[in-house]
Design a protein around this motif. Structure first.
Motif, PDB file in Angstrom:
ATOM      1  N   ASP A 100      -8.363  12.444 -34.901  1.00  0.00           N
ATOM      2  CA  ASP A 100      -7.471  12.188 -33.763  1.00  0.00           C
ATOM      3  C   ASP A 100      -8.152  12.564 -32.452  1.00  0.00           C
ATOM      4  OD1 ASP A 100      -5.447  11.390 -35.444  1.00  0.00           O
ATOM      5  OD2 ASP A 100      -4.301  13.255 -35.305  1.00  0.00           O
TER       6      ASP A 100
ATOM      7  N   GLU B  47     -10.845   8.095 -34.749  1.00  0.00           N
ATOM      8  CA  GLU B  47     -10.149   7.065 -35.507  1.00  0.00           C
ATOM      9  C   GLU B  47      -8.827   6.660 -34.878  1.00  0.00           C
ATOM     10  OE1 GLU B  47      -9.702   8.708 -39.385  1.00  0.00           O
ATOM     11  OE2 GLU B  47     -11.862   9.056 -39.658  1.00  0.00           O
ATOM     12  N   ARG B  48      -8.255   7.542 -34.095  1.00  0.00           N
ATOM     13  CA  ARG B  48      -6.938   7.275 -33.508  1.00  0.00           C
ATOM     14  C   ARG B  48      -6.841   7.983 -32.177  1.00  0.00           C
ATOM     15  NH1 ARG B  48      -0.935   9.162 -34.808  1.00  0.00           N
ATOM     16  NH2 ARG B  48      -1.912  11.204 -34.818  1.00  0.00           N
TER      17      ARG B  48
ATOM     18  N   GLN C 273      -4.513   2.672 -27.860  1.00  0.00           N
ATOM     19  CA  GLN C 273      -3.888   3.975 -27.648  1.00  0.00           C
ATOM     20  C   GLN C 273      -2.463   3.935 -28.183  1.00  0.00           C
ATOM     21  OE1 GLN C 273      -4.747   5.830 -23.539  1.00  0.00           O
ATOM     22  NE2 GLN C 273      -5.065   3.647 -23.240  1.00  0.00           N
ATOM     23  N   LEU C 274      -2.127   4.936 -28.952  1.00  0.00           N
ATOM     24  CA  LEU C 274      -0.765   5.102 -29.424  1.00  0.00           C
ATOM     25  C   LEU C 274       0.012   5.936 -28.418  1.00  0.00           C
ATOM     26  CD1 LEU C 274       1.282   4.756 -31.799  1.00  0.00           C
ATOM     27  CD2 LEU C 274       0.463   6.967 -32.636  1.00  0.00           C
TER      28      LEU C 274
ATOM     29  N   THR D 141       1.996   0.710 -29.022  1.00  0.00           N
ATOM     30  CA  THR D 141       0.544   0.769 -28.985  1.00  0.00           C
ATOM     31  C   THR D 141       0.030  -0.068 -27.816  1.00  0.00           C
ATOM     32  OG1 THR D 141       0.388   1.076 -31.384  1.00  0.00           O
ATOM     33  CG2 THR D 141      -1.585   0.278 -30.256  1.00  0.00           C
TER      34      THR D 141
END
Length: 522
Positions: free
Chosen positions: A254, A392-393, A418-419, A473
């Motif tokens: 993350d 990864e996120r 991007q979350l 997202t």
């Protein structure tokens, strides 16, 4: 009576508090705005007494009859240096984190004294920079020896609140891992040879984890804050790590991207990753590691521009920036208006706006500022991955996520999704979550001081992913990739090509400031 937890964060431009129920619902929030002091170029200070005053005011505003406050969580900007005597009385204003760049000479001297960047990096996880605590302590010793001679305790905003609430003098391991070179990140303890060299009379605080219960609210603190006497207070930590927790961005792979006064990045890694141009630290939870970066300013530039533009408000400026379009009509900005932290570690870097013509308007300049921070984010991300990180996120959080333009620009320039979570409140919400874990049945409110809340705690309301599920997202526009790649190449060229001029101007600024200071005291 309804069970609630209180979370309060002391930030660079404001203090924020939230009252949260066991399911993660924000029942009430409160903000107190403040300003930092910049008495000289490169100096950024704040009266530590304001931190407690604003906490008490926020607590009294949020907590009412009928609220059964089960725990308190705190966080704050950092690493900061608030020095007090042995009675806890502040001796000078707090020196703030890496945006305060006064200790450049001390950085060079301590690096030489302790064997160079590699030796410090090997033991501490980070090289010395403006972010580090050790050089700031050395600066106080060299420039204000009377204050250092009286100094016995070291606080940051979160530990100061804990002290005022409970009387406990502690610091969390994550904050300590940013006290380079005083802390050994592998041994997870103060490194006495270097700590004793820099500040031999300082009684460094006992170390706990952010999720540990540091103590309980005293009768005196209860009178000042309106909180019930005896409720537990967790140790808390630095705001960016609390913010990462608030959006469930603390798992390996993350990256938390914090849109605030400064832009901050926290990447959780599987194992220790160290590089001289980023910060390797302990994570918010025992056993975790982080690789972090931070720009010296981001939202600070947009706020400065808003003031310069007078009557314009943020929605108006964002509208005009959107109309300007990608590339800001041929403008390119370096966002080094307060020096820069990572990855260039140059406190004497200065802001540059290139390409200006008489046809450019404020929307173009505002757009260039948003793009400049996004270009800086890309530079940091590439540096993290070059050092061995594996992103990864990406989860975005902070005030800058309100509205779509800034986050879209960052995704377009970095080429990364991007979350955005449902709640982008930030560090105060993360502090409330950690406090909620402390109040869970697995760690009851009457747990002894120093007891730790396990990371895998279970029970109603302790899952941050349940508290704060994803909202949407942000996806990059592939049609803009080539243009933004070209702009990024120009961005990377602009700093080295103007560095000598920037440094010369920085020296002039320092001389002018010193001359003004001499005249004012004559």
């Amino acid at each position: 009576m309804s069970d609630v937890v209180l979370g309060v964060d002391i930030g660079t431009s404001s203090s924020k508090g939230v009252l949260v129920d066991p399911a993660g619902k924000v029942l009430a929030s409160e903000t107190r705005e403040h300003h930092v002091d910049r008495p000289h170029p490169g100096w950024v200070e704040m009266d530590g007494g304001i931190w407690w005053e604003e906490f008490a005011a926020i607590s009294r505003a949020l907590v009412h009859d009928g609220d059964n406050v089960t725990a308190v969580g705190v966080s704050g900007m950092g690493p900061c240096v608030l020095l007090t005597d042995d009675g806890g009385e502040p001796l000078r204003p707090a020196i703030l984190y890496g945006v305060d760049t006064r200790a450049t000479a001390e950085i060079a001297e301590l690096t030489r004294r302790f064997g160079g960047d590699e030796a410090i990096l090997d033991r501490c996880g980070s090289a010395l920079s403006t972010q580090a605590v050790g050089p700031k302590l050395a600066w106080v010793d060299g420039h204000e020896p009377d204050a250092m001679a009286k100094a016995r305790r070291l606080f940051m905003p979160s530990s100061w609140l804990v002290y005022r609430l409970t009387g406990s003098y502690v610091l969390d391991h994550h904050s300590a891992s940013q006290c380079t070179p005083l802390y050994d990140t592998d041994a997870r303890q103060w490194y006495e040879p270097w700590a004793g060299d820099i500040a031999p009379h300082l009684d460094l605080p006992p170390l706990v984890w952010p999720t540990d219960i540091a103590g309980n609210v005293t009768a005196e603190a209860a009178d000042e804050t309106g909180l019930p006497e005896g409720i537990p207070v967790i140790a808390g930590t630095i705001d960016a790590w609390s913010e990462a927790v608030s959006v469930d961005a603390q798992n390996p792979g993350d990256l938390m991207l914090m849109y605030g006064t400064t832009m901050f990045l926290v990447h959780t890694v599987e194992q220790r990753v160290s590089t001289a141009n980023l910060w390797g630290t302990n994570g918010a939870f025992e056993g975790t590691r982080s690789l972090a970066g931070g720009m010296a300013t981001s939202g600070g530039i947009t706020g400065w521009l808003k003031e310069l533009f007078g009557s314009a408000d943020y929605p108006e400026l964002l509208l005009e920036a959107g109309q300007s379009g990608p590339g800001a009509q041929g403008l390119l900005m370096l966002p080094y208006f307060a020096g820069e932290r990572t990855p260039i570690a140059d406190p004497d870097a200065r802001g540059v706006v290139a390409g200006l013509t008489l046809s450019h308007g404020r929307g173009d300049i505002y757009r260039a500022a948003l793009e400049a921070t996004a270009l800086g984010v890309r530079h940091n991300i590439e540096s993290m991955e070059a050092a061995g990180g594996s992103i990864e996120r990406i989860v975005a959080v902070g005030g800058g996520t309100q509205g779509d333009l800034w986050t879209q620009i960052v995704s377009d320039i970095t080429g990364r999704e991007q979350l955005v979570p449902s709640k982008t409140i930030g560090a105060s919400y993360g502090a409330a979550y950690l406090a909620g874990r402390a109040a869970d049945a697995s760690c009851a409110a009457d747990a002894p001081t120093g007891s730790s809340v396990p990371y895998a705690a279970s029970g109603p309301g302790v899952d941050i992913a349940t508290w704060n599920p994803p909202s949407h997202t942000v996806t990059p526009n592939p049609g803009l990739r080539q243009d933004y790649d070209e702009l990024y190449d120009l961005y990377r060229q602009l700093y080295p090509n103007t560095q000598a001029v920037q440094h010369t101007l920085a020296r002039r600024q320092h001389r002018l400031s010193n001359a003004t200071d001499t005249r004012s005291t004559a």
